[in-house]
Design a protein around this motif. Structure first.
Motif, PDB file in Angstrom:
ATOM      1  N   TYR A 272       8.481 -24.089 -16.609  1.00 27.84           N
ATOM      2  CA  TYR A 272       7.358 -23.640 -17.427  1.00 27.84           C
ATOM      3  C   TYR A 272       6.108 -23.410 -16.566  1.00 27.84           C
ATOM      4  O   TYR A 272       5.383 -22.435 -16.747  1.00 27.84           O
ATOM      5  CB  TYR A 272       7.057 -24.692 -18.500  1.00 27.84           C
ATOM      6  CG  TYR A 272       6.030 -24.272 -19.522  1.00 27.84           C
ATOM      7  CD1 TYR A 272       6.405 -23.553 -20.652  1.00 27.84           C
ATOM      8  CD2 TYR A 272       4.683 -24.601 -19.364  1.00 27.84           C
ATOM      9  CE1 TYR A 272       5.453 -23.154 -21.586  1.00 27.84           C
ATOM     10  CE2 TYR A 272       3.728 -24.215 -20.296  1.00 27.84           C
ATOM     11  CZ  TYR A 272       4.121 -23.496 -21.408  1.00 27.84           C
ATOM     12  OH  TYR A 272       3.196 -23.108 -22.330  1.00 27.84           O
ATOM     13  N   LEU A 277       2.806 -20.771 -16.736  1.00 30.79           N
ATOM     14  CA  LEU A 277       1.454 -21.106 -16.283  1.00 30.79           C
ATOM     15  C   LEU A 277       1.101 -20.417 -14.974  1.00 30.79           C
ATOM     16  O   LEU A 277      -0.049 -20.494 -14.524  1.00 30.79           O
ATOM     17  CB  LEU A 277       1.321 -22.623 -16.117  1.00 30.79           C
ATOM     18  CG  LEU A 277       1.547 -23.458 -17.386  1.00 30.79           C
ATOM     19  CD1 LEU A 277       1.441 -24.949 -17.072  1.00 30.79           C
ATOM     20  CD2 LEU A 277       0.558 -23.075 -18.480  1.00 30.79           C
ATOM     21  N   GLU A 330       0.650 -31.118 -24.794  1.00 24.83           N
ATOM     22  CA  GLU A 330       0.018 -29.809 -24.987  1.00 24.83           C
ATOM     23  C   GLU A 330      -1.349 -29.749 -24.307  1.00 24.83           C
ATOM     24  O   GLU A 330      -1.670 -28.769 -23.627  1.00 24.83           O
ATOM     25  CB  GLU A 330      -0.119 -29.506 -26.472  1.00 24.83           C
ATOM     26  CG  GLU A 330      -0.695 -28.116 -26.740  1.00 24.83           C
ATOM     27  CD  GLU A 330      -0.744 -27.793 -28.215  1.00 24.83           C
ATOM     28  OE1 GLU A 330      -0.545 -26.617 -28.575  1.00 24.83           O
ATOM     29  OE2 GLU A 330      -0.974 -28.717 -29.029  1.00 24.83           O
ATOM     30  N   GLY A 334      -0.288 -28.017 -21.022  1.00 26.80           N
ATOM     31  CA  GLY A 334      -0.629 -26.692 -21.524  1.00 26.80           C
ATOM     32  C   GLY A 334      -1.964 -26.164 -21.037  1.00 26.80           C
ATOM     33  O   GLY A 334      -2.227 -24.960 -21.123  1.00 26.80           O
ATOM     34  N   ALA A 399       9.416 -24.493 -26.818  1.00 33.50           N
ATOM     35  CA  ALA A 399       8.218 -23.895 -26.225  1.00 33.50           C
ATOM     36  C   ALA A 399       8.100 -22.423 -26.607  1.00 33.50           C
ATOM     37  O   ALA A 399       7.002 -21.924 -26.877  1.00 33.50           O
ATOM     38  CB  ALA A 399       8.249 -24.041 -24.706  1.00 33.50           C
ATOM     39  N   GLY A 403       5.560 -23.747 -29.100  1.00 35.28           N
ATOM     40  CA  GLY A 403       4.588 -24.181 -28.116  1.00 35.28           C
ATOM     41  C   GLY A 403       4.856 -25.597 -27.613  1.00 35.28           C
ATOM     42  O   GLY A 403       5.801 -26.281 -28.036  1.00 35.28           O
ATOM     43  N   LEU A 404       4.010 -26.056 -26.723  1.00 37.04           N
ATOM     44  CA  LEU A 404       4.205 -27.342 -26.062  1.00 37.04           C
ATOM     45  C   LEU A 404       4.040 -28.530 -27.002  1.00 37.04           C
ATOM     46  O   LEU A 404       4.562 -29.619 -26.724  1.00 37.04           O
ATOM     47  CB  LEU A 404       3.236 -27.487 -24.884  1.00 37.04           C
ATOM     48  CG  LEU A 404       3.549 -26.641 -23.646  1.00 37.04           C
ATOM     49  CD1 LEU A 404       2.514 -26.894 -22.569  1.00 37.04           C
ATOM     50  CD2 LEU A 404       4.942 -26.935 -23.118  1.00 37.04           C
TER      51      LEU A 404
END
Length: 434
Positions: A272, A277, A330, A334, A399, A403-404
């Motif tokens: 991820y 990211l 998150e 995130g 994810a 989402g996280l």
């Protein structure tokens, strides 16, 4: 094997120094987990593009994580197979065999051509060798934990059982450190073409070292005593499931938090971090190398605490902290901020060390000598199926869709499952192993 023939084959008259036992239990698990994590890191970085011809990076990542999970299906099979011989023939010879299987499988992965060279045969061969890795590791941990704990003096089983638990930290640090060095020194094209193969091939040298050390050790006192008293059972797995099914299941569920913390914070987070990211590969590998140091620090602290306060109190605290950590995923991971990501990885891996360290003593303590190798190994590796085999895959799906925050919820649920299992267990700190 009679007691006379057993003692006749042992070096040093069947006696080991504490340092030799500790080093033999540690070095084997370090090498085996190095082999295992080499694949985990490669799965997050290059296995998808090299072996699966999807146009979508997400599809390649999911395919790579499927091959990653294959080994966790194989691990209980390895624990059945090697556990049988470990409880029937002995700990030492079985540990040597498991190390050979793992080392051969890992080294050969480094020579498998990619999809561009041999087509669909490439992922087939990869899956077969990954399965072999799982078989080898399935027989490793239980024997290493028994080697340490069955030699441990009274009141120090948690401490002795901690040394096999250090193996994953060192193995991970070695594998990621080597990948980090390659990522820094090679171009992306060189790394994808041949550089990723180097850590797999290096395994052959490490396995040779591990075999040398393990061939020097003697059989454990508990197993020798079982041989002399004729306490071995004909089919350990049948006795295990017939008489010790509940301890096996509770031990497996207790392991779920360890696996989930580790593989979410390493395999999934690495994938991820690089793909979503947009961290540089070497930068994220460096963050993981930093964070895993705290896993190694937590391991002896937790092991000492488990000898002083008991296995259950330490694990209860660790599971509760892991539940809370899921809510931080998150906001920390995130965020994409380097320091926040480092904090998240450090927190998760520190909690991995806290929950993992007592398992080196706890799982062997759940079973009698006649089925201890099989029982500890099966519980450990069934936990791997539940907590690790599908963890990166599920996390990737969560994810993509939610989402996280959803991935963090997954971590919290897994920790909650282990907490319930630990609460249902009896305290084992004062149980005698022979």
């Amino acid at each position: 094997m009679s007691s006379a023939s057993l003692s006749a084959t042992e070096p040093d008259g069947g006696k080991n120094s504490s340092s030799r036992v500790i080093f033999a239990s540690f070095i084997g698990t370090a090498i085996e987990f190095y082999d295992f994590y080499v694949y985990a890191t490669a799965a997050a970085l290059v296995i998808g593009p090299v072996f699966f011809p999807h146009d979508s990076p997400a599809a390649q990542a999911l395919s790579a994580f499927v091959t990653f999970g294959i080994a966790f299906v194989a691990r209980p099979i390895g624990s059945f197979l090697f556990g049988h011989f470990g409880d029937r023939i002995g700990r030492k010879s079985t540990l040597v065999a498991s190390l050979l299987v793992m080392g051969l499988s890992t080294t050969l992965i480094g020579f498998v051509p990619g999809y561009d060279s041999i087509g669909s045969l490439a992922p087939v061969l990869l899956c077969i060798l990954r399965f072999g890795q799982g078989i080898g590791l399935g027989g490793e941990w239980g024997g290493a934990a028994l080697l340490a704990t069955e030699y441990a003096p009274p009141g120090k089983r948690g401490w002795f059982g901690m040394f096999p638990q250090l193996g994953p930290s060192i193995g991970f640090l070695a594998s990621n450190g080597l990948f980090f060095g390659l990522a820094v020194s090679l171009s992306d094209e060189q790394f994808r073409s041949w550089g990723w193969r180097v850590p797999f091939i290096v395994s052959a040298v490490l396995v040779a070292l591990g075999l040398y050390v393990r061939l020097k050790i003697a059989e454990t006192p508990a197993f020798r005593a079982a041989v002399e008293r004729d306490e071995r059972v004909r089919v350990p797995i049948a006795t295990l499931f017939g008489q010790y099914l509940m301890p096996t299941l509770l031990g497996a569920l207790a392991m779920v938090v360890c696996y989930t913390l580790f593989y979410i914070s390493t395999v999934f987070s690495l994938s991820y971090g690089v793909s979503t990211l947009h961290f540089a590969r070497e930068k994220f590998l460096g963050l993981l190398c930093f964070a895993v140091i705290f896993m190694a620090i937590a391991t002896p602290i937790s092991a000492r605490a488990s000898d002083r306060f008991g296995r259950r109190p330490v694990l209860i605290v660790g599971c509760l902290a892991a539940i809370l950590s899921g809510f931080a995923m998150e906001s920390l991971l995130g965020s994409g901020n380097t320091y926040a990501v480092a904090l998240f990885l450090t927190l998760e891996l520190f909690l991995m060390g806290v929950t993992f360290a007592p398992m080196g003593a706890l799982l062997p303590e759940l079973f009698p000598t006649s089925v201890r190798y099989t029982g500890a190994g099966v519980a450990y590796n069934l936990g791997g199926i539940l907590g690790a085999s599908v963890a990166p895959y599920i996390a990737q799906l969560l994810a993509n869709r939610g989402g996280l925050a959803w991935v963090g919820g997954y971590v919290s649920v897994a920790a909650g499952v282990s907490l319930v299992a630990v609460l249902c267990m009896r305290e084992t700190r004062d149980v005698k192993l022979s």
